[in-house]
Design a protein around this motif. Structure first.
Motif, short mmCIF file in Angstrom:
data_model
loop_
_atom_site.label_atom_id
_atom_site.label_comp_id
_atom_site.label_asym_id
_atom_site.label_seq_id
_atom_site.Cartn_x
_atom_site.Cartn_y
_atom_site.Cartn_z
N ARG A 64 0.81 -1.27 0.12
CA ARG A 64 0.02 0.11 0.12
C ARG A 64 1.07 1.12 0.05
O ARG A 64 2.11 1.18 0.09
CB ARG A 64 -1.01 -0.07 1.18
CG ARG A 64 -1.64 -1.15 1.17
CD ARG A 64 -3.03 -0.84 1.97
NE ARG A 64 -3.83 -2.04 1.85
CZ ARG A 64 -3.80 -3.20 2.60
NH1 ARG A 64 -2.78 -3.65 3.27
NH2 ARG A 64 -4.51 -4.24 2.33
N ASP A 65 0.34 2.58 -0.19
CA ASP A 65 1.07 3.55 -0.29
C ASP A 65 1.59 4.14 1.06
O ASP A 65 2.58 4.80 1.36
CB ASP A 65 0.35 4.57 -0.85
CG ASP A 65 -1.20 4.82 -0.60
OD1 ASP A 65 -1.44 4.19 0.51
OD2 ASP A 65 -1.81 5.61 -1.15
N THR A 66 1.10 3.34 2.07
CA THR A 66 1.86 3.40 3.35
C THR A 66 2.89 2.77 3.65
O THR A 66 3.75 2.83 4.55
CB THR A 66 0.39 3.33 4.55
OG1 THR A 66 0.46 1.73 4.50
CG2 THR A 66 -0.51 3.92 4.44
N GLY A 67 3.21 1.77 2.55
CA GLY A 67 4.46 1.17 2.78
C GLY A 67 4.27 -0.41 3.29
O GLY A 67 4.77 -1.18 3.23
#
Lengths: 223, 223
Positions: A64-67
């Motif tokens: 995800r874009d949160t890593g």
DNA sequence: TACCAACAAAATGTATCCATTATGGTTTTA
DNA sequence: TAAAACCATAATGGATACATTTTGTTGGTA
């Protein structure tokens, strides 16, 4: 020592995580923490991060874009479409193969189907792929063959538990026999039709199972 | 500020290298040194390594077992097979689409083909993809559509210079018009045949160009 | 000249450190 | 009580340092 254990960390970690996702040890949706994995394999986070990127490229994990990385989930819809794609390509490969098949190809296919009849449940998925691989080899389409291999290994393999519980293997084996016969008779149209049914029938059945299991899981989760 | 420039380094490096490979700035076979890239983008090697793994998953770079990364090469054979695969899937998508097409889909397709007639050479590849995308949207097969998108973007785009030099776009545009007409008339069989020819004709021409260019390059290299 | 060995230079693989960002629980406030 | 703000914890992103491997070059020998 008997073998060289000194493989690159990235590779061994990637392989191991991949195997664990495919065999269900790491189930759908499970969070894959870099630090946890690193400590599990006694390596630093650097190779772990590369491994996760590789697996993300294989669509086995999602970053995800949160890593945060998690094991991807298989929706019944996308599963069905993967089967459609598989059928489309495999039918094409078979169509190209049949005119080029020799007696030894037919013999090998029969041999492999015999092995399938006797094999342990664990061995079914890889042997089943080998069976199909032999049928498509004469077509000489390495790229398409590779796409099929990926669909089998990266995706189909994750449904092993379903396939086993479904226990439709006797019918599959009969269908394999029929398929070989049609190939031997150079009955291209009939063989292609048989193959498409073979793939899509089990696809629909598995998709139904998937749907009902995910429903059940969601109900359990909401308790 | 007008936009948020603070993107993750992995992403921006990946995107930039990908673009440079696709547009030929980084040609086939070029060595991609981690340290060079890192200094080019003013980042450390950590995000560079992850970027290279991602691009390797996309088959744009190859990472040998020595760890060295190079831009992958396109063999005429594999290119032809990619086109075959593309044709196979696109024909299937079109077959599924036509019965579900509305007047507005036809209109959009015409509109896009008009844009194609007027567009700059740079814009041709992405617009051409959009044209095909519109035709396949009614089929509602996101996965197959994605495979096609990948084939267009990751592979076809690398041949832009060939496509431009080939200058077969007038014929392509006529073929597009014919394709739309057949779709409007619900002539599934005719449309599918037209599409397959459209794809494979240019495929053979491009493959020939590829072959002769690689031959020329090899001769130059051996001087 | 051709070939091989040894060494030096450069590149990759991994570990560790620090900065930044997300997460979860607690407190505060309406 | 419910929601918002806040803070502490934990996780990720990236940089740097060091170890290991690869590669290219040099010098010597047959």
């Amino acid at each position: 020592m008997s073998e060289n254990n000194k493989q690159k960390a990235v590779l061994s970690v990637t392989e191991d995580i991949r195997a664990k996702i495919l065999d269900g040890t790491y189930p759908e949706g499970m969070a894959l923490s870099q630090v946890d994995i690193a400590s599990t394999y006694q390596v630093s986070r650097t190779p772990v991060r590369e491994a996760l990127q590789i697996l993300a490229g294989e669509e086995l994990v999602e970053i995800r874009d949160t890593g945060r990385a998690t094991v991807t989930t298989i929706s019944p819809e996308s599963f069905l479409e993967k089967c459609e794609l598989r059928a489309l390509i495999e039918v094409k490969l078979l169509e190209l193969s049949i005119p080029l098949m020799g007696a030894e190809d037919i013999a090998k296919a029969r041999e492999l189907n015999e092995s399938l009849k006797k094999c342990a449940p664990e061995e079914w998925t890889p042997l089943n792929y080998l069976f199909h691989e032999i049928l498509y080899k004469p077509a000489n389409r390495p790229l398409m063959q590779n796409v099929i291999k990926d669909l089998h290994h990266r995706h189909y393999a994750r449904l092993k538990s379903f396939i086993l519980s479904h226990r439709n293997t006797p019918r599959s084996l009969r269908e394999h026999d029929e398929l070989i016969d049609r190939c031997e008779r150079q009955d291209i149209e009939g063989a292609c039709y048989a193959l498409e049914s073979h793939i899509m029938m089990s696809a629909y059945a598995l998709a139904e199972q998937l749907k009902s299991q995910q429903l059940k899981r969601r109900q359990t989760a909401s308790l």
